[in-house]
Write a protein that holds these residues in place. Structure first.
Motif, PDB file in Angstrom:
ATOM      1  N   LYS A 141       7.847  35.603  14.398  1.00  0.00           N
ATOM      2  CA  LYS A 141       8.694  34.508  13.927  1.00  0.00           C
ATOM      3  C   LYS A 141      10.168  34.943  13.986  1.00  0.00           C
ATOM      4  O   LYS A 141      10.499  36.118  13.854  1.00  0.00           O
ATOM      5  N   ARG A 143      14.430  33.715  12.997  1.00  0.00           N
ATOM      6  CA  ARG A 143      15.303  32.880  12.189  1.00  0.00           C
ATOM      7  C   ARG A 143      16.744  33.108  12.630  1.00  0.00           C
ATOM      8  O   ARG A 143      17.285  34.208  12.476  1.00  0.00           O
ATOM      9  N   ALA A 185       4.327  37.240  12.027  1.00  0.00           N
ATOM     10  CA  ALA A 185       3.897  35.999  11.389  1.00  0.00           C
ATOM     11  C   ALA A 185       3.219  36.265  10.052  1.00  0.00           C
ATOM     12  O   ALA A 185       3.366  35.481   9.102  1.00  0.00           O
ATOM     13  N   GLU A 188       5.806  36.617   7.223  1.00  0.00           N
ATOM     14  CA  GLU A 188       6.845  35.577   7.267  1.00  0.00           C
ATOM     15  C   GLU A 188       7.342  35.174   5.871  1.00  0.00           C
ATOM     16  O   GLU A 188       8.548  35.172   5.593  1.00  0.00           O
ATOM     17  N   ASP A 192      11.063  35.988   4.484  1.00  0.00           N
ATOM     18  CA  ASP A 192      11.941  34.822   4.281  1.00  0.00           C
ATOM     19  C   ASP A 192      12.479  34.787   2.856  1.00  0.00           C
ATOM     20  O   ASP A 192      13.640  34.442   2.617  1.00  0.00           O
TER      21      ASP A 192
END
Length: 651
Positions: A141, A143, A185, A188, A192
């Motif tokens: 993932k 960002r 993943a 995540e 985050d």
């Protein structure tokens, strides 16, 4: 003064109504009225049921004309287009403009999207990796976003080794660091949460980029330049075509505007049919002078007939709506019309008080603000401001400055100095008058009250004249400002003057007649007026109630006479206070007893007094006009004369 008005009716075939509007209504001052309302007694007349066919095309013509650099100008090398040609030209150009607008809308929508993409990706230009590949990661993932500099330091120092994340810095400034972090993943949510606690702000990247960030940015920049060029080309192509027909477009816009205004005249017209022809009827008000000219000119027009009401028999204001008011005064008095309009225009039956206001207001102001130097400053400043700015108030200030100068010579005051010139009359702070039973009293107070009594009597005369013009005989005879009030107040004024000057008074029986009879008449105004108007019921509410009401009304009348008279003391009071304030200024400047004055204090003091007391004197003078004068004789319920040509121009 008020211009004499004539009621005029214009009749002709319906096909000629536009010609009448263009040839006559735009050249003569005529205030159109709603014909159906004015001629309500006529039968078989109908209003116009048609809608204005030029309304929509006028909006388009105005927009096209506005796109031209000097849209207010019109070429003299092109003949005027007729209405049909003008509409065809505007509609053709509007269709092309519509196509241009739709193409521009599509390009602008794409341009906006490109700008948004550029804005989002610009901070990440140092990310040398294919953006599309990042956006399609399955197990990792990512960002994109920014993080505060201090938070990034904490991330590197304390957390980077403890979380499964890689942060790739792409750019920075003094506050933020832009970049992208990658995380498995499975980790995540945890990662985050950590970045969120460090105030990481995400930037959402669309799936519309090709190649690396730098390559995508270059492609988007090139596309933006291409779109900008296409938009300019579209606009320039249409604008060039519009400019090539510039004067025709302006001429067409003017023709359509005029045609729309002429057609709108139908809304005020009435139509009637005789045999196979439909006729229009337009009616309105014209000044007597213009009506004569119009009648003479229209004699040569075989298709048009006009009828002018000459006021014989039943008066115009009884047969039609109240005539409008058009003021006509000499140029020197016109600025004072501003005060009249502030209160309300005189109705058609009243007399115009503009000249009276101009004279009395200027005199009263000058008496309250008598100083040669300051008066000249007001005059020069007011006239210069009026010349360059055309402000009516500036002209009024200039006029008041003249009378301030005159009274300054009468009082012997120049910028507050009273030893420069000798007074032609008196010094307000020194002159005293001895009166019986009162003793010594300032002379300007006595003169101010005497002036006020004279003006009150004059206001009563004005009220009688206005009442007779309006055919209100009861008001003219029995009102507190009518003949009865004039006799009573005049008798009081005469007795006061005789007593104060040491003359013998009239016999007691004469005083009783002069005082008691007018008051009795004023008290019985209602029954006397009803008797004069031949009404059956002379007193409403019974005799007992009438007596009680009359008693208290008489008390109020006598109190108002007394208070209104004393109200004029303010004229003398301000004359004295002005002189006293300037003495204070001179004292502060060290100019008393022949000392050398401080020039700066003198200048500042004069400015302060001139501004402050000038404003107060102006307000008090206007108060006397409105409350002591106008309230006695003036209604101010007239409606302004607004000619069709002026209305059409403003629209």
């Amino acid at each position: 003064m008020i211009e004499k008005m004539k009621f005029i009716s214009i009749i002709g075939p319906k096909a000629e109504i536009d010609r009448v509007a263009s040839e006559y209504l735009c050249r003569y001052e005529i205030q159109l009225e709603n014909t159906l309302s004015e001629l309500k007694d006529l039968k078989n007349i109908t209003p116009c049921a048609e809608s204005n066919p030029y309304r929509d095309v006028k909006v388009r013509a105005d927009e096209l004309a506005a796109r031209l650099a000097d849209g207010t100008q019109r070429s003299q090398t092109y003949d005027r287009l007729d209405a049909g040609q003008a509409v065809s030209l505007i509609e053709e150009l509007w269709k092309e403009l519509d196509v241009c607008k739709k193409a521009k809308s599509s390009l602008e929508e794409e341009r906006k999207k490109v700008i948004d993409l550029l804005t989002n990706i610009k901070p990440f230009q140092n990310l040398h990796y294919d953006v599309a590949s990042i956006l399609h990661f399955k197990h990792i993932k990512f960002r994109f976003g920014k993080i505060p500099v201090e938070s990034y330091s904490k991330l590197q120092e304390y957390l980077m080794d403890d979380i499964c994340s890689i942060f790739d810095e792409c750019g920075r400034d003094e506050n933020y660091i832009w970049g992208v972090y990658f995380v498995p993943a499975a980790e995540e949510e945890k990662v985050d949460a950590v970045y969120a606690s460090l105030h990481f702000e995400r930037t959402f990247i669309d799936d519309d980029y090709e190649g690396t960030v730098e390559e995508a940015y270059d492609k988007l920049t090139a596309r933006k330049r291409e779109l900008d060029g296409n938009l300019r080309e579209l606009e320039d192509t249409f604008q060039d075509k519009l400019e090539s027909q510039k004067y025709k477009v302006l001429s067409a816009a003017q023709t359509i505007t005029e045609s729309s205004e002429y057609f709108d005249v139908r809304r005020l017209a009435a139509f009637t049919k005789a045999k196979d022809t439909v006729f229009f009827i337009l009616c309105g008000w014209m000044t007597q002078e213009d009506a004569k000219k119009f009648e003479k000119e229209i004699e040569g027009d075989a298709d048009i007939f006009c009828m002018i009401e000459d006021g014989k028999g039943e008066s115009l204001e009884n047969r039609f709506r109240k005539p409008p008011t058009k003021l006509k005064n000499p140029k020197i008095f016109k600025p004072f019309e501003m005060f009249i309009r502030m209160y309300g225009l005189p109705n058609y039956q009243e007399f115009d008080p503009t000249i009276f206001v101009a004279i009395t207001y200027s005199i009263i102001f000058g008496a309250m603000f008598g100083d040669v130097g300051q008066g000249l400053c007001l005059f020069v400043g007011g006239m210069l401001l009026y010349k360059f700015k055309k402000l009516n108030l500036a002209a009024i200030v200039g006029s008041c400055g003249i009378f301030s100068t005159i009274f300054g010579f009468c009082f012997g005051s120049v910028f507050g100095f009273e030893d420069v010139i000798e007074p032609l009359w008196l010094r307000p702070t020194e002159a005293m008058t001895t009166l019986p039973f009162i003793g010594n009293l300032n002379t300007v107070f006595v003169v101010a009250v005497a002036l006020g009594m004279g003006l009150v009597l004059l206001m009563m005369v004005f009220h009688i004249i206005n009442s007779l013009r309006a055919k209100e005989l009861g008001e003219a005879l029995f009102d507190t400002n009518g003949v009865a009030g004039l006799v009573f107040y005049g008798a009081v004024a005469a007795v006061v003057v005789l007593f104060m000057t040491g003359h013998s008074l009239p016999a007691g029986i004469v005083l009783v007649v002069m005082f008691a009879v007018p008051l009795l008449v004023i008290a019985c105004k209602e029954p006397l007026t009803n008797k004069l108007n031949k009404k059956k019921e002379l007193i409403e509410g019974g005799k007992g109630m009438f007596v009680v009401q009359a008693f208290f009304e008489m008390f109020e009348v006598l109190l108002s006479y007394f208070s209104n008279t004393l109200s004029f003391v303010r004229i003398g009071a301000f004359a004295v206070s002005h002189a006293a304030m300037m003495q204070v200024v001179l004292m502060l400047a060290g100019a008393e007893n022949g000392g050398t004055p401080n020039i700066i204090v003198i200048i500042v003091g004069n400015l302060v007094v001139c501004g402050m007391e000038g404003l107060i004197a102006g307000i008090q003078g206007l108060r006397l006009q409105y409350y002591e004068f106008f309230s006695r004789f003036y209604k101010g319920d007239g409606r302004e004369f607004t000619p069709y040509a002026k209305t059409a121009k403003s629209n």
